[in-house]
Design a protein around this motif. Structure first.
Motif, PDB file in Angstrom:
ATOM      1  N   PRO A 201       0.994  -1.115  -0.248  1.00  0.00           N
ATOM      2  CA  PRO A 201      -0.223  -0.029  -0.063  1.00  0.00           C
ATOM      3  C   PRO A 201       0.903   1.197  -0.051  1.00  0.00           C
ATOM      4  O   PRO A 201       2.193   1.360   0.418  1.00  0.00           O
ATOM      5  N   ALA A 202       0.412   2.485  -0.053  1.00  0.00           N
ATOM      6  CA  ALA A 202       0.862   3.678  -0.326  1.00  0.00           C
ATOM      7  C   ALA A 202       1.498   4.061   0.990  1.00  0.00           C
ATOM      8  O   ALA A 202       2.461   4.758   0.855  1.00  0.00           O
ATOM      9  N   SER A 203       0.990   3.543   1.908  1.00  0.00           N
ATOM     10  CA  SER A 203       1.600   3.812   3.334  1.00  0.00           C
ATOM     11  C   SER A 203       2.797   3.296   3.541  1.00  0.00           C
ATOM     12  O   SER A 203       3.580   3.785   4.531  1.00  0.00           O
ATOM     13  N   ASP A 204       3.210   2.225   2.716  1.00  0.00           N
ATOM     14  CA  ASP A 204       4.406   1.637   3.189  1.00  0.00           C
ATOM     15  C   ASP A 204       5.506   2.462   2.734  1.00  0.00           C
ATOM     16  O   ASP A 204       6.730   2.918   3.604  1.00  0.00           O
ATOM     17  N   ILE A 205       5.512   3.271   1.954  1.00  0.00           N
ATOM     18  CA  ILE A 205       6.473   4.660   1.401  1.00  0.00           C
ATOM     19  C   ILE A 205       5.812   5.678   1.542  1.00  0.00           C
ATOM     20  O   ILE A 205       5.350   6.093   0.470  1.00  0.00           O
TER      21      ILE A 205
END
Lengths: 757, 141
Positions: A201-205
Motif C-alpha cells: 500500500p501507499a503507506s509503506d513508502i
C-alpha cells in the motif's frame, strides 16, 4: 515536499500510526560509514558536525568552529568556488578526495539554506567485483537496447545493477497513480523468496519519503544495525533549526525502514530513484543479507543505470501504450466493418475477430438489448449484468467507468472475481440497451502470494512491517476493485458508442423511410380497393335491376327453367355485391386507428354481445377462464377482430352440435405457451368445431378463401380471417392456426411487447 | 296530394340507375313529375330555370359520385345559396362511407340514403322518401 507543519516536530517518537508524519529529513543523526560537516557558506566555518567527524578526519581537536581550509586543505577552495557559483545549491557533487588517517576519503558537498554541507566517505576496498565500471556500464546499456518489452527491459536493468553491485536482490518498484507500489521486476539469488508482483500500500513508502527521493535519488544503507552518530549541536547555534539533511547521503534512516528490513532478513540496502517528468515513477531497491557498502563510484554507475530506466520509460511506455492503442484501433475498425454488413449490432459485436470481449485486455463483455443479456467471455450471472445495465442507463455520462461495481450495484457483491470493474455505455436510454466490459478485481490477477512456509520475523513494531502484511494491507485496500481503466480504453469505448449510435440512427432512418414507403403503399392499395369496389358496384346494380325488371315484366310468360336462370343471375349479383362490400370493408379496416390501452376482457364481452343473435340461435357456449389482459391497440379494431374469430368458431361447428368456444391467453413460461409467440403475449380463441386441415392453415388467410361451399356453415365471403390478419399485423403482431385434439381449432394471436409482466 | 306539377329532380349520371328509379316511381304511382339531369352543372342550370319560372323542384335526389361537378359541389352550391337553400336535398348514393355521410350532413343535406340492391329495397326506400317530402312536408307548407 510536505509542508513542515504536517510533519511531527524534530525529535518526536514515531510509531506505525504516525509514520507518514515522521520528519525524516531532519533525523538529527547520520550513518557511521561517513562523516558530515555543516558550515556557514559565508565563513566556511563548521557550525554543526557529526560526532565522528574529528576521528574520521584524523583531527585530535574538535572540529566545531574551525575553517574548512584548515580541515580539507586545497579542496576547500574548490568547494568554496563551486558553492559561490551556486552549482552546489541542492545538488550534491563529488568534489574530490583527501587522504586522512591513512585512508582516501571521497568528499561530496552541497549547499542548502545558507549552509554548506560536506560529507566525507572512506573508499573501502569492499567486496568486488568492480572491474572496469565503464566497460560494465556500457555492456549493461547494450543489453538494455535488446529487451523486447518494457518489463523485460526493467528485468535487465535489475540484473545489470545486481551484477555491478553484487547485492543479493535487486528489485524495480513501480508506483501506481494512487501511490501504492509493486515489484515490477526482480533479479535475486536463487535461494531467496521471490517478491516479484508483491504489491504494497501507499503507506509503506509514505509521501514525505517519496518526496525526499526526488531530492536525493541515491540512498545507501550499508548496515541497518548501525549505531547512529548524532549531529552536534543538534540545532544550529544561530538559527536554532535542526540540520536539514534532505540532500545528504549519510542521513540516518527511519526505524520503520530498518525494522522492515530486519523482518525481511535484509541487512544492507541501496535505493535509487526513478524519476519521470519530475514525478517519482519507481525505485531501484537493492537488498543484501549481510552488511554491504557500495563506494561512491559504483553508486554513481547504478544511478546512471537508474536514469537510463527513467529515460527509456517515456519512450518504452509510450511505445507499449501505442501498441495497445493500435490494437484497440484495429479492433474498432474490424468491428465497424462488421457492423455495416452484419444483420444486427449484436451479431457484429459477438462475432470473433475480435469479439467485444477481446477488444480490451483482461475483460469479459456483455450486451443487453431488448431486455436480453448476451454475455461474451466469463460474465457474472444474468441478474448482475441486468442490474449493472440498469445502473449504466441511469447515469448522465456517455461512457461510465468504475473500478468497484459493487459500490454502486449491490447485486454485484460477491462477484468481484469476474466483475469488479465496469466500463460501459448506454446506447439508448429509452430501451435500456447497454454495452459493457467487465474486469476482475486486482487481487485476482496478481500472482504473488508469499512463501507460506517461511516464518514471519517481526521486531518491536510488530508484524505489520513485513512483506506479507504489506501485501495483505494492499489487498485489503484494493479489495473488490479492478485495476484502473486506462484513458485509451475509455476512449475506445467512447468511439465504439459513437459508431453504434450512428449506425443505429442510420438504420432507424432507413427503417423510417421504409415504413413511410410501406405506409404509402398500403394507403394506395386501400384507395385502390375503395375506388375499385365503388366502381364495381354500379354496373352490378344495373345487372341486378334489369334482371329484376325482366323477371317482373316477363316472368309470368317465361319457362320455369328460364325464370330460374334469371333467379341465378340475381343470386350471383347479390353474391358479387357481398364480395365487393367485403373488399371495401377490408380496404377500410385498420384505418384511422387510435391506439391506446385496451382491456381485452371488455372487447371480448362486447363481441359476444354483437354475436348475441347467433349465440342464442346455436346455444353456443363461450368460456373465458380468466380475466383477459390489457394490450395496446384500437378498441374498435380489436373488437372486429374478436368478433370475426368468434363468429368463425361458432359457424364452423359440426352440424347439430353445440358450438363450444374458449377465449384466453398464455404468457411466456406458462404451461401451454406456444413457442411461436416468441416471448410475447399469446391470446387464443379456440373451438371444438370441424377444424382446419394442417395443409390449409395458411391459405385460410387469403382473401375470399373459404374451404367450403359458398353457403355451407353459414356462408360468408371468406374475408373474415384476412381482416383479422390485417388488423393484428397493424399492431405488429401475428395470427396463426393450430389444430386441437380431438377436434377443433385454436386461433393464436401474438401481441408484441406485452409478454413481460 | 301530389300534383302533376310537383317535380322531383333526379341528379344522377347513370342511365341505369335513372331507369330503376323511374320504373319504381311508376310502380308506386307517383303522381308528380320525375325530371332527370345527368350532371352537376345541368342540375344547377335546371334549378335556376325552374326558380325563374316560380316552379322550383319539390325535392332533389342527388347522387354524389358524378364526373365533372360532383354531388358534393352541387350540395354546397344549393345550400350555400339563399334562393335554393330551402329546397330539400336527399343524397342518394352508393357510398356508405361514414366520411361521406358526415360530410353531407355537415353541408346541410336533408337526408342521406344508400342505394340498395334490389327493386324491393329501392321501392320501400322511395316510398319513405316520397311519403315524407312530398306528402307530409307538402301538407305542412
Amino acid at each position: 515536499m510536505m509542508p513542515a507543519s504536517a510533519l511531527l516536530p524534530f525529535g518526536s517518537q514515531v510509531d506505525l500510526t504516525s509514520c507518514d508524519r515522521e520528519p525524516i529529513h531532519v533525523p538529527g543523526h547520520i550513518q557511521p560509514h561517513g562523516a558530515l560537516l555543516a558550515c556557514d557558506v559565508a565563513t566556511a566555518r563548521v557550525a554543526q558536525a557529526s560526532a565522528n567527524a574529528g576521528a574520521m578526519l584524523g583531527e585530535s581537536a574538535p572540529v566545531l568552529g574551525r575553517g574548512l581550509d584548515e580541515l580539507l586543505g586545497d579542496l576547500a577552495g574548490v568547494i568554496r568556488r563551486a558553492a559561490g557559483t551556486g552549482e552546489l545549491e541542492e545538488q550534491p557533487r563529488l568534489v574530490g578526495a583527501v587522504v586522512r588517517a591513512g585512508r582516501t576519503l571521497d568528499v561530496i558537498a552541497h549547499t542548502r539554506q545558507g549552509l554548506l554541507v560536506v560529507e566525507v566517505e572512506p573508499r573501502e576496498p569492499g567486496e568486488g567485483p568492480w572491474g572496469s565500471l565503464l566497460v560494465q556500464t556500457r555492456q549493461a546499456v547494450m543489453q538494455l537496447q535488446a529487451a523486447p518489452t518494457f518489463r523485460a527491459y526493467c528485468h535487465v536493468v535489475a540484473a545489470q545493477i545486481r551484477a555491478l553491485t553484487g547485492y543479493d536482490r535487486v528489485m524495480i518498484y513501480r508506483f501506481a497513480e494512487d501511490h501504492h507500489g509493486w515489484v515490477f521486476a526482480e533479479d535475486k539469488r536463487a535461494d531467496w523468496e521471490p517478491y516479484l508482483d508483491l504489491h504494497y500500500p501507499a503507506s509503506d513508502i509514505p509521501a514525505q519519503a517519496r518526496a525526499l527521493f526526488l531530492l536525493n535519488g541515491v540512498r545507501l544503507l550499508p548496515d541497518r544495525a548501525y549505531v547512529p552518530v548524532p549531529v552536534e549541536p543538534a540545532l544550529h547555534p544561530e538559527t536554532g533549526a535542526p540540520l536539514d539533511m534532505s540532500h545528504t547521503f549519510l542521513r540516518g534512516a527511519s526505524v520503520m525502514y530498518t525494522e522492515y528490513l530486519a523482518n525481511m532478513g535484509v541487512q544492507a540496502s541501496l535505493t535509487l530513484a526513478i524519476v519521470r517528468e519530475g514525478v517519482l515513477w519507481g525505485l531501484v531497491a537493492c537488498h543484501h543479507g549481510t552488511a554491504r557498502h557500495i563506494p561512491y563510484e559504483v553508486r554513481t554507475s547504478c544511478e546512471l543505470l537508474a536514469r537510463l530506466v527513467s529515460l527509456q520509460l517515456d519512450e518504452r511506455e509510450r511505445r507499449e501504450d501505442a501498441a495497445y492503442m493500435a490494437r484497440l484501433e484495429r479492433a474498432h475498425g474490424a468491428i465497424l466493418a462488421r457492423l455495416t454488413t452484419a444483420p444486427d449490432m449484436l451479431a457484429a459485436l459477438s462475432e470473433p475477430g475480435p469479439s467485444l470481449d477481446e477488444v480490451l485486455e483482461g475483460t469479459s463483455a456483455a450486451v443487453v438489448t431488448a431486455g436480453v443479456v448476451y454475455g461474451l467471455g466469463a460474465t457474472p450471472p444474468e441478474a448482475v449484468v441486468q442490474a449493472a445495465a440498469r445502473w449504466v442507463a441511469e447515469q448522465p455520462d456517455e461512457v461510465v467507468a468504475t473500478r468497484q461495481l459493487a459500490a454502486v450495484v449491490p447485486g454485484a457483491r460477491g462477484h468481484e472475481r469476474v466483475a469488479a470493474g465496469l466500463l460501459a455505455f448506454c446506447l439508448d436510454r429509452a430501451t435500456g440497451d447497454v454495452v459493457m466490459w467487465l474486469r476482475p478485481e486486482q487481487v485476482a490477477t496478481v500472482t504473488w502470494a508469499g512463501d507460506p512456509a517461511k516464518p514471519v520475523l517481526s521486531g518491536p513494531l510488530g508484524d505489520r512491517l513485513t512483506p506479507r502484511k504489506s501485501f495483505e494491507a494492499w489487498a485489503q485496500e484494493v479489495k473488490g476493485q479492478s485495476p484502473p481503466w486506462r484513458h485509451a480504453e475509455v476512449d475506445a469505448a467512447r468511439r465504439l458508442r459513437a459508431a453504434l449510435v450512428s449506425l443505429v440512427y442510420q438504420r432507424n432512418e432507413e427503417l423510417g423511410r421504409l415504413n413511410a414507403t410501406l405506409a404509402r403503399s398500403n394507403q394506395e392499395l386501400d384507395d385502390f380497393a375503395y375506388v375499385a369496389s365503388h366502381d364495381l358496384k354500379e354496373p352490378l346494380r344495373g345487372i341486378y335491376n334489369y334482371a329484376t325488371f325482366l323477371l317482373e315484366d316477363a316472368g309470368p310468360q317465361l319457362q320455369e327453367t328460364d325464370r330460374q336462370k334469371l333467379e341465378s343471375i340475381l343470386r350471383l349479383a347479390r353474391r358479387m355485391r357481398a364480395l365487393i362490400d367485403s373488399l371495401l370493408h377490408f380496404s377500410r379496416v385498420g384505418r384511422a386507428a387510435a391506439p391506446g390501452p385496451v382491456d381485452l376482457g371488455a372487447v371480448v364481452t362486447e363481441s359476444i354481445d354483437d354475436l348475441d343473435a347467433r349465440v342464442r340461435a346455436t346455444g353456443a357456449v363461450i368460456a373465458v377462464p380468466r380475466p383477459m389482459p390489457t394490450v395496446t391497440g384500437d378498441a374498435a379494431q380489436l373488437g372486429e377482430l374478436f368478433t370475426n374469430l368468434m363468429s368463425n368458431a361458432i359457424k364452423y361447428t359440426v352440424p347439430g352440435e353445440t358450438p363450444r368456444l374458449e377465449v384466453g391467453y398464455r404468457r411466456p413460461g406458462e404451461e401451454g405457451y406456444p413457442e411461436a409467440a416468441g416471448g410475447d403475449l399469446a391470446v387464443y380463441v379456440s373451438d371444438e368445431g370441424i377444424g382446419i386441415p394442417a395443409a390449409q392453415r395458411e391459405s385460410v388467410f387469403q382473401l375470399f378463401r373459404r374451404l367450403h361451399a359458398p353457403d355451407a356453415y353459414g356462408g360468408g365471403t371468406g374475408a373474415g380471417l384476412t381482416i383479422v390478419r390485417k388488423l393484428i399485423d397493424r399492431v405488429g403482431g401475428s395470427v396463426w392456426v393450430e389444430g386441437r385434439e380431438p377436434r377443433g381449432t385454436v386461433m393464436w394471436l401474438r401481441f408484441p411487447g406485452e409478454g413481460r409482466a | 296530394m301530389i300534383r302533376r306539377s310537383d317535380t322531383l329532380l333526379l341528379v344522377e349520371d347513370s342511365p341505369d340507375d335513372h331507369e330503376a328509379v323511374a320504373r319504381t316511381l311508376r310502380k308506386l304511382n307517383f303522381g308528380g313529375t320525375l325530371e332527370w339531369v345527368d350532371g352537376g352543372e345541368r342540375a344547377l342550370a335546371f334549378i335556376d330555370q325552374a326558380l325563374a319560372a316560380h316552379r322550383p323542384p319539390v325535392m332533389v335526389m342527388l347522387d354524389l359520385n358524378m364526373p365533372g361537378m360532383d354531388g358534393r359541389a352541387v350540395l354546397r352550391e344549393l345550400k350555400g345559396n339563399e334562393r335554393t337553400r330551402a329546397i330539400p336535398v336527399v343524397i342518394y348514393t352508393t357510398s356508405n362511407n361514414p366520411d361521406d355521410i358526415a360530410y353531407c350532413y355537415e353541408h346541410f343535406a336533408n337526408s342521406y340514403h344508400v342505394k340498395p340492391l334490389g327493386s324491393d329495397a329501392l321501392r320501400s326506400s322511395l316510398e319513405v322518401v316520397l311519403a315524407y317530402w312530398f306528402e307530409q312536408v307538402e301538407r305542412a307548407s
